[in-house]
Design a protein around this motif. Sequence first.
Motif, short mmCIF file in Angstrom:
data_model
loop_
_atom_site.label_atom_id
_atom_site.label_comp_id
_atom_site.label_asym_id
_atom_site.label_seq_id
_atom_site.Cartn_x
_atom_site.Cartn_y
_atom_site.Cartn_z
N ASN A 1 0.82 -1.21 0.00
CA ASN A 1 0.00 0.00 0.00
C ASN A 1 0.86 1.27 0.00
O ASN A 1 0.60 2.23 0.71
CB ASN A 1 -0.94 -0.01 1.21
CG ASN A 1 -2.10 0.97 1.03
OD1 ASN A 1 -2.45 1.35 -0.09
ND2 ASN A 1 -2.67 1.41 2.15
N PHE A 2 1.93 1.20 -0.84
CA PHE A 2 2.85 2.32 -1.08
C PHE A 2 3.67 2.71 0.17
O PHE A 2 4.23 3.80 0.23
CB PHE A 2 2.09 3.56 -1.60
CG PHE A 2 1.53 3.35 -2.99
CD1 PHE A 2 2.29 3.63 -4.10
CD2 PHE A 2 0.26 2.84 -3.16
CE1 PHE A 2 1.78 3.43 -5.38
CE2 PHE A 2 -0.26 2.64 -4.43
CZ PHE A 2 0.50 2.92 -5.55
N GLU A 3 3.77 1.79 1.14
CA GLU A 3 4.64 2.00 2.31
C GLU A 3 5.47 0.74 2.53
O GLU A 3 5.15 -0.12 3.35
CB GLU A 3 3.81 2.32 3.56
CG GLU A 3 3.09 3.66 3.48
CD GLU A 3 2.34 3.98 4.76
OE1 GLU A 3 2.41 3.14 5.70
OE2 GLU A 3 1.66 5.02 4.82
N ILE A 4 6.58 0.62 1.76
CA ILE A 4 7.39 -0.58 1.79
C ILE A 4 8.26 -0.58 3.06
O ILE A 4 8.95 0.41 3.33
CB ILE A 4 8.31 -0.67 0.55
CG1 ILE A 4 7.49 -0.49 -0.75
CG2 ILE A 4 9.07 -1.98 0.51
CD1 ILE A 4 8.31 -0.42 -2.00
N PRO A 5 8.26 -1.68 3.84
CA PRO A 5 9.12 -1.76 5.04
C PRO A 5 10.60 -1.64 4.66
O PRO A 5 11.01 -2.04 3.56
CB PRO A 5 8.80 -3.15 5.61
CG PRO A 5 7.44 -3.48 5.06
CD PRO A 5 7.40 -2.85 3.70
N ALA A 6 11.36 -1.11 5.58
CA ALA A 6 12.78 -0.88 5.32
C ALA A 6 13.51 -2.15 4.95
O ALA A 6 14.37 -2.17 4.05
CB ALA A 6 13.43 -0.23 6.55
N LEU A 7 13.23 -3.27 5.68
CA LEU A 7 13.91 -4.53 5.39
C LEU A 7 13.61 -5.01 3.97
O LEU A 7 14.49 -5.56 3.28
CB LEU A 7 13.51 -5.60 6.41
CG LEU A 7 14.04 -5.39 7.84
CD1 LEU A 7 13.48 -6.45 8.77
CD2 LEU A 7 15.58 -5.45 7.83
N SER A 8 12.36 -4.82 3.54
CA SER A 8 11.97 -5.24 2.16
C SER A 8 12.68 -4.39 1.13
O SER A 8 13.08 -4.88 0.05
CB SER A 8 10.45 -5.12 1.99
OG SER A 8 9.79 -6.03 2.84
N VAL A 9 12.85 -3.10 1.41
CA VAL A 9 13.56 -2.22 0.47
C VAL A 9 15.00 -2.68 0.31
O VAL A 9 15.53 -2.76 -0.80
CB VAL A 9 13.51 -0.75 0.94
CG1 VAL A 9 14.42 0.12 0.06
CG2 VAL A 9 12.08 -0.23 0.91
#
Length: 625
Positions: free
Chosen positions: A34-42
């Motif tokens: 929902n356009f808020e990617i978690p830092a770890l996923s980035v």
Amino acid sequence: MFANQYGIRTFIAFTHDFLAVAVSWWLAYLCRFNFEIPALSVIFLLQTMPWIVLIQGSFFLWLGLYRGLWRYASLPDLKRIVVAVVAGSVAVTLILWLCGMLVNVPGAVILLAPLLLLLIMGGSRLMYRAWKERRLYSLENYEAKLVLILGAGSTAVNLVKALTGSREWHVVGMLDDDPRKIGTHLQGVRVHGTINELPQWVLKLNVGHVIIAIPSVSRRIHRQALEMCSEIGVKAMTVPSYTDLISGKTTVSQIREIQLDDLLGRAPVILDDDGLHGLLTEKVILVTGAGGSIGSELCRQLTAFCPERIVFVELSEFLLYTIQEEFMARFPTMKMSFVIGDIKDHARMTQLFMQYNPAVVFHAAAYKHVPLMEQENACQAILNNVLGTYVLAQVAIDFAVEKFVLISTDKAVNPVSVMGASKRLAEMVCQALQQSISKNVDSDQSRHTCFVMVRFGNVLGSTGSVIPKFREQIAKGGPITITHPEMTRYFMSIPEAAQLVLQAGLMGGTQGGGEIFVLDMGDPVKIVDLANDLIHLSGLGEGDIRIVFTGLRLGEKIHEELLAASESTLPTPHQKLRIAQACEIDDLWLSELTTWLDEVTVLSDQEVRNQLIKWVPEYTNKAME
């Protein structure tokens, strides 16, 4: 090095697709979270992105995505993109799983990334093609000719396809008489209305050209379209005939101007190819008058049947040279002989027959111009057309020629001219010779000459016909001169006439020889209508060129005939050929005629006409009326 190997365009396309892989995975993550990617996923995405792009890109190269141009992107290109994306996505998923990293990738991303990649790669290509074609039309095709197509059938649709992207033509609409098609769009082109509405749509769409895309259309439609186009000042054109299209000789995109042949509306000739091969293949064929309109076309038609040799006999040095230049260039491997000879010269004809031993003779040499033969040259018409035929026929008999085909004319029927009477006399000479052969032939003789006469009317564009004269008069701004407002003539094209002569030559002999074949000439054409057609074909209106009536010339008929009052016809297996049942010739007639011909040296025109009354019962001397 990459750019040099694949080209700048390929390099740009490949770079675009690499970026598309990265963007599709990034968008898939954005949609999943929902356009808020978690830092770890980035962090995980940035670490794995180079490998994902490399794996996916290798499949793009392997499956040949860069062999074509985006401007021509089509359904096969889209299929290759789908295969490459699916195969690459499966490979990426498999490698992530083998490396134990698949647990870090959400399932929705695995599904979304390929779909987004397909949309980006396929959509960008289609958008580029649409933009390029629109830009091409607006810039390079700015001067393209706007054209309206008559017809909305398969030929018209194929024509629209062929003209898509053309720099010369831009189709703005179609017209068709089928009410179900009006208002529909075919290949993106609208069917605006009926053919009768042509003038209003030409003005509304501001077109300068009209193409008739109905190969089997009747001459009525051709003439109607031509007249309407002439009235509103646009150029009428057409596609090749149906016969040429299905034979593969030409394609629908080879647009041409309407010709007089189209306005005649004659059906194509169907030949007995197997039979003609039996008659002509690997045989020596001799053609007299080979430099003339009919003689030269006969020779062109003969080449299709692979004769052993064609012997071109012609009295005119210039015509023989012209035909030699054409045939040597077009048929360099065919055996041909080009000989000058006078058919009245018995010694020369004997020399030629002895040298080449022809199996089939097509006798097209003749003086044919009615007014010229009527005044000052009547005696020469008799000597050339009658004595020449007799000399040639006798030599043919002496050398046991299989078939002797005489080209006759409708002017031989109830003749009122010296030319017509001379051709009727030539027919009668061949009939008499055939009767003599039939009575005297030895039952053990395996080969004797079969005479065949072929009678037909005018051919379009032949030497001495009205067509070249009318064209010259139109080029000078008129007037067109016609002798009588009600004058009619039978017309056919030169190729059609030549084909039917070949067919008649094959069929001759079924009734013992000596048959007179009458060609189906269709309906007679008014010369006034022919003149108006030529005016329209020149892009002019009837008001631009005057037609002047000068009165009948000596020897001319208002209407020509194909049968005499005493003749009837029998059908043949060919729908365009019938056999005229002519009266038998008296046994003594030929010997008396040849005696007279031997005595003829120089006769006045009137003396010739007086003699013709004796020799040709159907002849009417109009000069004495």
